[in-house]
Write an enzyme that holds these catalytic residues in place. Structure first.
Site, PDB file in Angstrom:
ATOM      1  N   GLY A 172       0.840  -1.244  -0.045  1.00 17.23           N
ATOM      2  CA  GLY A 172      -0.023   0.065   0.054  1.00 17.23           C
ATOM      3  C   GLY A 172       0.962   1.421  -0.234  1.00 17.23           C
ATOM      4  NE  ARG A 204       5.387  -3.421  -4.813  1.00 17.40           N
ATOM      5  CZ  ARG A 204       3.985  -3.575  -4.780  1.00 17.40           C
ATOM      6  NH1 ARG A 204       3.566  -3.327  -3.312  1.00 17.40           N
ATOM      7  NH2 ARG A 204       3.278  -3.918  -5.470  1.00 17.40           N
ATOM      8  CG  ASP A 250      -0.019   1.926  -5.957  1.00 25.51           C
ATOM      9  OD1 ASP A 250      -1.184   1.488  -5.954  1.00 25.51           O
ATOM     10  OD2 ASP A 250       1.025   1.476  -4.882  1.00 25.51           O
ATOM     11  CE  LYS A 254      -2.300  -4.299  -6.335  1.00 28.30           C
ATOM     12  NZ  LYS A 254      -0.783  -4.890  -6.819  1.00 28.30           N
TER      13      LYS A 254
HETATM   14  O1  MRU Z   1       0.882  -4.139  -4.516  1.00 25.02           O
HETATM   15  P1  MRU Z   1       0.021  -3.552  -3.641  1.00 25.02           P
HETATM   16  O2  MRU Z   1      -0.864  -4.137  -2.584  1.00 25.02           O
HETATM   17  O3  MRU Z   1       0.911  -2.594  -2.545  1.00 25.02           O
HETATM   18  O4  MRU Z   1      -0.965  -2.455  -4.093  1.00 25.02           O
HETATM   19  C1  MRU Z   1      -1.687  -1.248  -3.405  1.00 25.02           C
HETATM   20  C2  MRU Z   1      -2.693  -0.756  -4.243  1.00 25.02           C
HETATM   21  O5  MRU Z   1      -2.708  -0.676  -5.223  1.00 25.02           O
HETATM   22  C3  MRU Z   1      -3.529   0.475  -3.230  1.00 25.02           C
HETATM   23  O6  MRU Z   1      -4.718   0.861  -3.807  1.00 25.02           O
HETATM   24  C4  MRU Z   1      -2.651   1.693  -3.439  1.00 25.02           C
HETATM   25  O7  MRU Z   1      -1.350   1.560  -2.993  1.00 25.02           O
HETATM   26  C5  MRU Z   1      -3.264   2.619  -2.135  1.00 25.02           C
HETATM   27  S1  MRU Z   1      -3.112   2.370  -0.403  1.00 25.02           S
HETATM   28  C6  MRU Z   1      -3.734   3.608   0.220  1.00 25.02           C
END
Ligand code: MRU
Length: 371
Positions: free
Chosen positions: A61, A103, A261, A272
């Site tokens: 996240g 990442r 993100d 996501k």
């Molecule tokens: O791969 P992840 O689980 O880190 O992806 C997370 C997301 O896509 C969330 O929607 C995004 O980071 C926003 S969190 C407030």
């Protein structure tokens, strides 16, 4: 389930995504890969531990990755056994570069690392090394605390939207994708913040019905968002991602909140994988589609979504990870992008802590002070 604010606060206290070990010798996280069956905290001591935890989504996240990286830098810097500032700065740079390689998509990682770097740069050479170390811990604490306040503001703005949708005798139908909740931030989440804020405003958990997309392939919606919402006493349903169309057609969904993100300067928003498909369906059925974005997620140096780097992940997350036996032939090619970009024209509004932005986003972002 009890939905009083005390219960909600107790829930938040039980689910502290990232914190620092009392002795300041580790970053302490909930290992999110084990949820929902096991709530287990793990301690990250080395830069390899921190990198692996981010890469493997033990902590995930966008805002939580930022907080973890900030505490990670403070922790690593605390361990530099030198009184020479040039050597200190050089080691800091190397560790920062290393963590930045974990990442690529969530801009909060780079934003938090750069904030730690700016703090270091702002300290004159005459500052003693123990003082430098103390300032870095302070900055990481500030990033964590600010995140709580930011998601609280996003929650209040989002709550105003769901309050307008409330009609007697019917819960407000809300859909979300992935996990942009407590587990992804320092407290309220972003996409979940309107829901938790509703509880704080006296709503019962049954006044809303939240539909969590399962979120293939890593199941953040089913494993994490559903876990959070149920623990907070909110009516929760999980559905597979490919059920979004029938769900929206049925009229069950009044509004959609998703996290992000990285938002480009034109409002294109990476989130996501599966988010853009959801936005397309929402547009078709005229369901309002809101992206919840702390300003730390808005990247004005990226002009549009085509320039956002998209993380590609291992194919075994699709073919093997959740199954007793492989679910695709050995050796098959697998396409596994972790994120997609929702075009700005599909987004009803972007909820930041400074206000809700509407198209044209470039101008709206400037109005809230983004440069
Ligand atoms: O791969 P992840 O689980 O880190 O992806 C997370 C997301 O896509 C969330 O929607 C995004 O980071 C926003 S969190 C407030």
């Amino acid at each position: 389930m009890d939905t009083s604010t005390d219960a909600l606060e107790a829930f938040f206290n039980n689910v502290i995504t990232v914190k620092v070990d009392d002795s300041h010798d580790a970053v302490d996280i909930i290992d999110q890969t084990l949820l929902p069956t096991k709530v287990k905290r793990i301690k990250l001591h080395t830069r390899e531990d921190i990198w692996e935890a981010i890469k493997k989504l033990r902590v995930r996240g966008a805002p939580a990755i930022g907080v973890c990286a900030a505490y990670g830098m403070a922790l690593l810097a605390d361990g530099y056994n030198t009184n020479n500032r040039a050597e200190f700065d050089q080691r800091f740079n190397q560790d920062k570069k290393y963590l930045a390689s974990s990442r690529p998509t969530a801009v909060n990682l780079f934003w938090a690392l750069n904030r730690m770097q700016s703090t270091l740069n702002s300290l004159p050479d005459s500052t003693s090394i123990p003082e430098v170390k103390a300032e870095l811990w302070k900055e990481a604490d500030a990033i964590q605390n600010e995140d709580v306040a930011i998601s609280k503001n996003i929650g209040e703005l989002g709550f105003n939207l769901i309050e307008e949708l409330k009609v007697e005798g019917k819960p407000v139908g809300i859909q979300t994708h992935c996990n942009a909740g407590t587990l992804a931030t320092a407290k309220y989440g972003t996409a979940t913040a309107p829901m938790y804020t509703a509880l704080e405003h006296g709503w019962a958990g049954t006044d809303m019905h939240v539909y969590c997309d399962e979120t293939r392939p890593l199941l953040q919606g089913a494993r994490l968002t559903a876990f959070e919402l149920m623990n907070a006493g909110i009516t929760t349903t999980v559905q597979c991602d490919n059920m979004a169309s029938i769900l929206m057609k049925s009229g069950a969904i009044d509004i959609i909140f998703v996290g992000c993100d990285r938002v480009a300067a034109n409002g294109d928003a990476a989130n996501k994988i599966g988010t853009s498909g959801l936005a397309i369906i929402a547009n078709h059925y005229h369901v309002p589609f809101y992206v919840c974005a702390p300003t730390s997620t808005i990247d004005m140096s990226t002009p549009d979504g085509s320039k956002i780097p998209i993380e590609m992940r291992d194919g075994d997350e699709v073919t093997e990870m959740w199954y007793k036996h492989r679910m695709a032939p050995e050796g098959v090619d697998v396409y596994n992008p972790a994120f997609d970009v929702t075009d700005a024209n599909l987004i009803t509004g972007i909820i930041t802590e400074r206000g809700i932005c509407h198209a044209p986003y470039n101008e709206a972002f400037k109005k809230i002070g983004m440069i």
